[in-house]
Design a protein around this motif. Structure first.
Motif, PDB file in Angstrom:
ATOM      1  N   UNK A  54      11.571 -20.242   1.325  1.00 20.80           N
ATOM      2  CA  UNK A  54      13.105 -20.154   0.996  1.00 20.80           C
ATOM      3  C   UNK A  54      13.965 -20.430   2.252  1.00 20.80           C
ATOM      4  N   UNK A  55      13.690 -21.687   2.637  1.00 21.00           N
ATOM      5  CA  UNK A  55      14.170 -22.251   3.859  1.00 21.00           C
ATOM      6  C   UNK A  55      14.874 -23.569   3.555  1.00 21.00           C
ATOM      7  N   UNK A  66      13.663 -29.058   3.438  1.00 19.48           N
ATOM      8  CA  UNK A  66      13.294 -27.791   2.797  1.00 19.48           C
ATOM      9  C   UNK A  66      11.836 -27.328   3.265  1.00 19.48           C
ATOM     10  N   UNK A  67      11.960 -26.164   2.989  1.00 18.20           N
ATOM     11  CA  UNK A  67      10.443 -25.206   3.383  1.00 18.20           C
ATOM     12  C   UNK A  67       9.792 -25.412   4.432  1.00 18.20           C
ATOM     13  N   UNK A  68       8.470 -25.747   4.576  1.00 21.75           N
ATOM     14  CA  UNK A  68       7.794 -25.552   5.721  1.00 21.75           C
ATOM     15  C   UNK A  68       7.951 -26.787   6.757  1.00 21.75           C
ATOM     16  N   UNK A  83      21.772 -23.404  14.928  1.00 20.11           N
ATOM     17  CA  UNK A  83      21.172 -22.394  13.752  1.00 20.11           C
ATOM     18  C   UNK A  83      22.243 -22.145  12.508  1.00 20.11           C
ATOM     19  N   UNK A  84      23.456 -22.574  12.533  1.00 25.75           N
ATOM     20  CA  UNK A  84      24.313 -22.314  11.569  1.00 25.75           C
ATOM     21  C   UNK A  84      23.799 -23.335  10.330  1.00 25.75           C
ATOM     22  N   UNK A  85      23.077 -24.272  10.735  1.00 29.72           N
ATOM     23  CA  UNK A  85      22.820 -25.210   9.631  1.00 29.72           C
ATOM     24  C   UNK A  85      21.349 -24.666   9.056  1.00 29.72           C
ATOM     25  N   UNK A  86      20.718 -23.741   9.452  1.00 28.77           N
ATOM     26  CA  UNK A  86      19.704 -23.054   8.775  1.00 28.77           C
ATOM     27  C   UNK A  86      20.134 -21.885   7.817  1.00 28.77           C
ATOM     28  N   UNK A  87      19.456 -22.177   6.445  1.00 27.13           N
ATOM     29  CA  UNK A  87      19.726 -21.189   5.433  1.00 27.13           C
ATOM     30  C   UNK A  87      18.491 -20.447   5.039  1.00 27.13           C
ATOM     31  N   UNK A  88      18.347 -19.084   5.364  1.00 26.90           N
ATOM     32  CA  UNK A  88      17.258 -18.173   5.210  1.00 26.90           C
ATOM     33  C   UNK A  88      17.314 -17.504   3.915  1.00 26.90           C
ATOM     34  N   UNK A  89      18.184 -16.980   3.570  1.00 31.95           N
ATOM     35  CA  UNK A  89      18.777 -16.267   2.342  1.00 31.95           C
ATOM     36  C   UNK A  89      19.892 -16.357   1.460  1.00 31.95           C
ATOM     37  N   UNK A  90      20.074 -15.880   0.275  1.00 29.80           N
ATOM     38  CA  UNK A  90      20.967 -15.983  -0.476  1.00 29.80           C
ATOM     39  C   UNK A  90      22.313 -15.724   0.017  1.00 29.80           C
TER      40      UNK A  90
END
Length: 93
Positions: A54-55, A66-68, A83-90
Motif C-alpha cells: 500500500x504505497x 506503485x508498491x515496492x 514526502x507529500x507526494x507519498x501516500x502510505x495509508x487511506x
C-alpha cells in the motif's frame, strides 16, 4: 466501460475489475509488483489474491509509481522527491 475497485489497505492493496462478459470480479496481478495471499473460501476452494504494498507516489508530470518500486527508488524518503507526494495509508488521500 470497466468498473475498477481498489481496496487500499494499511499494508496491502487489492485492485479488481468487474469482467464484462461474466460479471465476476477479477483481482489484477501486476508483474514484478504483486505477491499472492493464499487462502480458502467457504466452499473449501483455494483462493489466490494478488496484492501490492500500500504505497503510491506521484512523480512530476503526474506519473504514478506503485508498491515496492517506491521503496527501491526511495521515493518520498530522500530530498530529491518531497514526502507529500507519498501516500502510505487511506487517511492521507
Amino acid at each position: 466501460m470497466t468498473a475498477v475497485a481498489i481496496d487500499f489497505g494499511t499494508s496491502n492493496t487489492v485492485i479488481s475489475i468487474l469482467e464484462s462478459d461474466t460479471q465476476s470480479p477479477k483481482s489484477l496481478r501486476f508483474t514484478n509488483q504483486s505477491r499472492l495471499f493464499v487462502g480458502v473460501n467457504s466452499k473449501g476452494e483455494r483462493l489466490e489474491v494478488p496484492v501490492v504494498p500500500s504505497l503510491l507516489f506521484i512523480k512530476e508530470g503526474n506519473q504514478v509509481v506503485l508498491g515496492k518500486n517506491i521503496r527501491n527508488q526511495r521515493l518520498g524518503l530522500s530530498q530529491t522527491y518531497p514526502p507529500e507526494r507519498l501516500f502510505k495509508n487511506l487517511s492521507e488521500i
